[in-house]
Design a protein around this motif. Structure first.
Motif, PDB file in Angstrom:
ATOM      1  N   CYS B 313     -28.240 -18.777  -7.611  1.00  0.00           N
ATOM      2  CA  CYS B 313     -27.768 -17.460  -7.837  1.00  0.00           C
ATOM      3  C   CYS B 313     -28.030 -16.371  -6.692  1.00  0.00           C
ATOM      4  CB  CYS B 313     -28.475 -16.977  -9.385  1.00  0.00           C
ATOM      5  SG  CYS B 313     -28.082 -15.470  -9.643  1.00  0.00           S
ATOM      6  N   LEU B 314     -26.824 -15.840  -6.556  1.00  0.00           N
ATOM      7  CA  LEU B 314     -26.977 -14.761  -5.599  1.00  0.00           C
ATOM      8  C   LEU B 314     -27.386 -13.464  -5.873  1.00  0.00           C
ATOM      9  CD1 LEU B 314     -24.112 -15.916  -3.318  1.00  0.00           C
ATOM     10  CD2 LEU B 314     -26.447 -16.630  -3.135  1.00  0.00           C
ATOM     11  N   CYS B 315     -27.751 -13.328  -7.125  1.00  0.00           N
ATOM     12  CA  CYS B 315     -28.142 -11.693  -7.731  1.00  0.00           C
ATOM     13  C   CYS B 315     -28.991 -10.959  -6.943  1.00  0.00           C
ATOM     14  CB  CYS B 315     -28.940 -12.060  -9.134  1.00  0.00           C
ATOM     15  SG  CYS B 315     -27.829 -12.109 -10.641  1.00  0.00           S
ATOM     16  N   VAL B 318     -26.879  -9.732  -4.505  1.00  0.00           N
ATOM     17  CA  VAL B 318     -25.900  -8.673  -5.040  1.00  0.00           C
ATOM     18  C   VAL B 318     -26.467  -7.468  -5.618  1.00  0.00           C
ATOM     19  CG1 VAL B 318     -24.425  -8.393  -7.164  1.00  0.00           C
ATOM     20  CG2 VAL B 318     -24.495 -10.856  -6.015  1.00  0.00           C
ATOM     21  N   CYS B 328     -19.879 -15.085  -4.361  1.00  0.00           N
ATOM     22  CA  CYS B 328     -20.771 -16.107  -4.926  1.00  0.00           C
ATOM     23  C   CYS B 328     -19.928 -17.358  -5.312  1.00  0.00           C
ATOM     24  CB  CYS B 328     -21.610 -15.620  -5.932  1.00  0.00           C
ATOM     25  SG  CYS B 328     -22.501 -16.952  -6.849  1.00  0.00           S
ATOM     26  N   ARG B 330     -20.346 -19.478  -7.388  1.00  0.00           N
ATOM     27  CA  ARG B 330     -20.268 -19.667  -8.887  1.00  0.00           C
ATOM     28  C   ARG B 330     -19.436 -18.652  -9.708  1.00  0.00           C
ATOM     29  NH1 ARG B 330     -26.182 -21.029 -10.322  1.00  0.00           N
ATOM     30  NH2 ARG B 330     -26.427 -23.249  -9.739  1.00  0.00           N
ATOM     31  N   PHE B 331     -19.390 -17.645  -9.162  1.00  0.00           N
ATOM     32  CA  PHE B 331     -18.614 -16.424  -9.746  1.00  0.00           C
ATOM     33  C   PHE B 331     -17.429 -16.832 -10.595  1.00  0.00           C
ATOM     34  CE2 PHE B 331     -15.795 -12.666 -10.028  1.00  0.00           C
ATOM     35  CZ  PHE B 331     -16.650 -11.917 -10.755  1.00  0.00           C
ATOM     36  N   CYS B 335     -20.207 -19.720 -13.734  1.00  0.00           N
ATOM     37  CA  CYS B 335     -21.001 -18.462 -14.073  1.00  0.00           C
ATOM     38  C   CYS B 335     -19.898 -17.384 -14.678  1.00  0.00           C
ATOM     39  CB  CYS B 335     -21.750 -17.575 -12.877  1.00  0.00           C
ATOM     40  SG  CYS B 335     -22.641 -16.372 -13.347  1.00  0.00           S
ATOM     41  N   LEU B 341     -25.169 -17.406 -15.231  1.00  0.00           N
ATOM     42  CA  LEU B 341     -26.281 -18.171 -14.307  1.00  0.00           C
ATOM     43  C   LEU B 341     -27.557 -17.344 -13.794  1.00  0.00           C
ATOM     44  CD1 LEU B 341     -24.131 -20.828 -12.819  1.00  0.00           C
ATOM     45  CD2 LEU B 341     -25.600 -21.068 -14.803  1.00  0.00           C
ATOM     46  N   GLY B 342     -26.964 -15.912 -13.816  1.00  0.00           N
ATOM     47  CA  GLY B 342     -27.957 -14.925 -13.228  1.00  0.00           C
ATOM     48  C   GLY B 342     -28.035 -13.810 -14.053  1.00  0.00           C
ATOM     49  N   CYS B 344     -27.207 -10.577 -13.113  1.00  0.00           N
ATOM     50  CA  CYS B 344     -25.975  -9.937 -13.082  1.00  0.00           C
ATOM     51  C   CYS B 344     -24.973 -10.162 -13.884  1.00  0.00           C
ATOM     52  CB  CYS B 344     -25.834  -9.864 -11.294  1.00  0.00           C
ATOM     53  SG  CYS B 344     -27.059  -9.596 -10.227  1.00  0.00           S
ATOM     54  N   MET B 345     -24.744 -11.093 -14.384  1.00  0.00           N
ATOM     55  CA  MET B 345     -23.616 -11.675 -15.198  1.00  0.00           C
ATOM     56  C   MET B 345     -23.911 -11.460 -16.578  1.00  0.00           C
ATOM     57  SD  MET B 345     -20.513 -12.765 -15.040  1.00  0.00           S
ATOM     58  CE  MET B 345     -19.888 -13.728 -13.648  1.00  0.00           C
ATOM     59  N   CYS B 352     -22.138  -8.431 -11.577  1.00  0.00           N
ATOM     60  CA  CYS B 352     -21.227  -9.677 -11.678  1.00  0.00           C
ATOM     61  C   CYS B 352     -20.380  -9.360 -12.869  1.00  0.00           C
ATOM     62  CB  CYS B 352     -21.973 -10.946 -11.322  1.00  0.00           C
ATOM     63  SG  CYS B 352     -22.869 -11.123  -9.991  1.00  0.00           S
TER      64      CYS B 352
HETATM   65  S1  SF4 Z   1     -24.943 -13.734 -11.586  1.00  0.00           S
HETATM   66 FE1  SF4 Z   1     -23.450 -15.615 -11.214  1.00  0.00          FE
HETATM   67  S2  SF4 Z   1     -22.016 -14.810 -10.094  1.00  0.00           S
HETATM   68 FE2  SF4 Z   1     -23.522 -13.220  -9.985  1.00  0.00          FE
HETATM   69  S3  SF4 Z   1     -24.754 -13.862  -8.365  1.00  0.00           S
HETATM   70 FE3  SF4 Z   1     -25.813 -15.176  -9.955  1.00  0.00          FE
HETATM   71  S4  SF4 Z   1     -24.687 -16.907  -9.998  1.00  0.00           S
HETATM   72 FE4  SF4 Z   1     -23.424 -15.762  -8.666  1.00  0.00          FE
END
Ligand code: SF4
Lengths: 337, 391
Positions: B313-315, B318, B328, B330-331, B335, B341-342, B344-345, B352
């Protein structure tokens, strides 16, 4: 990703619900006649007569909330599923799953509401069943399932294959009341200024539209809200949708609370609102017919089906911007700040 | 409520919005990168489609202002561990329910029988503790200076009630120390400061950012007109190369903030180190409990180091404005808000999630995964051949 355990989101009417249907039920029932895209199945029985047939389950916590209760909800919900197919609702059957500990007063109150709602709509409750189960959670619950049958009266079918570019989208009234009424009762919010559920039968409002051949499609906007129904429509037809935020009727009470709670009114459930797709030529006639009815007096033309072949919903925001409206995702949770 | 709403509609006037947007576009000649610290700004900006009105020169990047998103993965796992203990009733804000931990989310735990209650106000936790004395009621307190006063009031009240079955997981954070730390390494061209934090701490609390770090800063509210007023302030500061703190939200924010809220915070908490996702442990960017209130605090030490963070996850990037959600991989694919997955979503303030619900107009919307690509079939003709063709 396959579903491991059922969660609340699977019942919220968003894409989790779609996933549940697609993984478990559609593959098994589609071949044996399921019509998943309609609120009620349409069953031609010869001589030009078509029956509409549907079923719906209702659980709501708490069972009583401003403007309605589980009883009237379970009757009107099923009536509406028939009414939006252009049918006259005739007969209902109901099943109760009652958990141990439910008071008979509560059950009587719910049955009385069902009786009243059915009588008000000239519908008969002709069969029923009860089951009693162990109480699981902390509060004993009642689940009501109602099935209904009606006769299609609309002169042309109101369903997805008739929707085409240029069709005008008409919303029958303000959105968001039902979810907020239930949430308000559940969490004791809005006590000074309660919001009442919009639960009502849509049939009287839709009757005057039966003779209009240019009504293409009608849907009641329940779980998943307007945003959910519009996205389903876009996906089912393959066409894009353009909306004007300014034209979407929302009461200032609902609007204000949505701002505070962080809800988008486009995703709140309703129990007495319909969305219609009608031929451009018939839009003003339809609006004026709706406007003569009690439920349809705030009806508004909110957008149209575009010829865009991207099945997305675009909202022209009231401040002059543009954005996409996504399908709802998951259960609604109030936010922190 | 009616009147309050009516008075807000003027902050959504299309004419005013257009005038302000024009003024900003005129003032922004070169490319500038503005950080909107708070997730609520990101949401408002995207939900109203403001991007379609503003020049491409202006890029708005996310900041560490979403309480759920900055919560450390170790702390999240700790919360889930607590929720898993039978005698515990976990009381939380709704935002946390879907955040993924190492063993699933609170929503999943709830569906497996854990006792987790979603509340709008932390004070509700005290009602639960009083009504159910056999339960160990644990309030999960996340949030910033905005949430701190009501959590402080809850603790003070718990103290007065002499509650013995109430405790708190204190994960509240102090935004301004974190921003100072963050900007000492890398700074945006301008900063849109959150109006609600400023309502509590006052305009002056933000003055250190332009004074010490030279970053033009403007306090803004969350309605479209409020946000644009803040951006216009920044555009002017950038044009005149004069960094200061301005208040574009004067109908709510004062020089010194809310004295009652500040004294409640003061009486209840003291600055303490805090773990931030993406930033690590920051010396004074959290709160500790003062004096007798310490007995309500739970100590995470044993579990903090336990489990691995959510690898891909790149949260953490972000929330520092270094990555857009779209960057990201997975966006929107694996995700989504239903299967985040993180953090921020998840949150109503997560970047996200804001980008997911309110995508760019030209963004290609990919379907999350192949299984849900099955589309609903159109019904078979139901009446005698009257159906017009679809296309
Ligand atoms: S929340 Fe989901 S989309 Fe946002 S950085 Fe984490 S994995 Fe990627």
């Amino acid at each position: 990703m396959s579903i491991e355990f059922i969660q609340l989101a699977h019942g919220s009417g968003g894409s989790a619900t779609t996933k549940l249907l697609e993984q478990i039920f559609l593959p098994r029932f589609r071949d044996i006649g399921l019509q998943p895209e309609n609120d009620a199945a349409l069953l031609p029985i010869g001589n030009g007569v078509t029956l509409a047939f549907t079923i719906d389950g209702f659980v709501v916590e708490p069972p009583f909330f401003p403007g309605s209760d589980l009883g009237s909800l379970s009757v009107n919900g099923t009536i509406n599923d028939l009414a939006v197919m252009g049918a006259r609702p005739l007969y209902l059957a109901c099943g109760f799953v009652i958990s141990v500990g439910v008071s008979s007063t509560m059950l009587s109150q719910i049955a009385t509401s069902m009786q009243e709602a059915a009588a008000a709509s000239n519908v008969q409750i002709v069969a029923g069943d009860t089951k009693v189960v162990e109480s699981r959670g902390t509060t004993p619950q009642i689940q009501v399932t109602t099935s209904g049958i009606g006769i299609v009266e609309a002169i042309e079918p109101w369903h997805t294959p008739r929707v085409r570019p240029g069709d005008q989208l008409i919303l029958s009234g303000t959105i968001g009341e039902h979810t907020l009424a239930v949430m308000g009762a559940r969490h004791s919010w809005f006590q000074h200024d309660p919001i009442a559920s919009d639960c009502a039968s849509l049939y009287p409002m839709l009757v005057p539209l039966h003779p209009i051949p240019d009504i293409h499609w009608v849907r009641d906007i329940t779980r998943g809200g307007l945003g959910g129904v519009l996205n389903e429509l876009a996906h089912a037809t393959g066409y894009g949708i353009e909306l004007d935020e300014e034209k979407i009727p929302i009461s200032s009470l609902v609007r204000g609370w949505c701002e505070i709670l962080g809800y988008d009114p486009l995703y709140l459930a309703n129990e007495g609102k319909a969305l219609l797709a009608v031929d451009r030529a018939a839009a003003s006639h339809t609006l004026s017919e709706l406007g003569k009815t009690v439920l349809g007096r705030h009806a508004s033309l909110i957008g149209e089906i575009s010829s865009d072949e991207q099945p997305v919903v675009i909202l022209n925001t009231s401040i002059g911007g543009r954005r996409l409206v996504m399908a709802p995702a998951g259960e609604l949770f109030p936010r922190i700040c | 409520m009616n009147n309050h709403w009516q008075s807000l509609t003027s902050y959504r006037s299309p004419e005013l919005v257009q005038q302000l947007a024009d003024a900003i576009n005129n003032a922004c000649q070169g490319r500038v990168k503005i950080m909107q610290v708070c997730g609520t700004h990101t949401w408002s900006y995207r939900r109203h489609g403001l991007a379609t009105l503003l020049t491409q020169n202006l890029s708005l990047v996310a900041g560490p202002g979403c309480p759920v998103c900055v919560t450390d993965q170790g702390d999240l796992d700790w919360i889930m561990d607590l929720a898993g203990e039978k005698q515990n009733t976990l009381v939380t804000f709704g935002d946390l329910m879907r955040v993924p931990g190492s063993n699933g989310s609170l929503a999943e735990m709830q569906s497996r029988g854990a006792d987790i209650r979603v509340v709008l106000s932390p004070l509700k936790a005290l009602d639960i503790a009083l009504a159910e004395p056999s339960r160990r009621v644990i309030l999960v307190a996340i949030g910033f200076e905005t949430t701190a006063p009501v959590v402080a009031a809850t603790l003070q009240h718990a103290h007065r009630l002499c509650l013995t079955n109430f405790s708190i997981v204190l994960l509240l954070k102090r935004l301004i120390p974190a921003l100072r730390y963050l900007f000492a390494r890398e700074r945006p061209d301008g900063l849109l400061c959150p109006g609600h934090v400023a309502t509590v701490v006052g305009k002056q609390a933000f003055a250190c950012l332009p004074q010490e770090l030279g970053i033009p800063s403007a306090i803004a509210g969350f309605e479209p007109v409020d946000m644009l007023l803040g951006l216009l302030d920044l555009a002017h500061q950038l044009k005149t190369a004069n960094a200061k703190i301005t208040n574009a939200y004067p109908r709510v924010v004062t020089e010194q903030g809310n004295p009652i809220a500040r004294s409640l915070i003061e009486a209840t908490f003291e600055p303490a180190p805090s773990q931030w996702r993406g930033l690590g442990e920051l010396p004074t960017a959290g709160y500790g409990l003062r004096g007798a209130l310490q007995r309500f605090g739970l100590n995470p030490a044993a579990v903090l180091l336990s489990k691995a963070a959510n690898g891909q996850c790149l949260c953490h990037l972000v929330i520092l404005g270094k990555h857009t959600p779209q960057a990201c991989p997975r966006f929107r694919k694996n995700c989504t808000p239903e299967n985040p997955l993180g953090p921020c979503m998840v949150s109503e303030e997560g970047t996200c999630a804001a980008h997911y619900y309110y995508p760019d107009l030209d963004e290609s919307l990919e379907i999350p995964d192949t299984e849900s690509e099955v589309t609903l079939q159109l019904p078979p003709p139901v009446t005698d051949g009257k159906l017009p063709n679809k296309k």
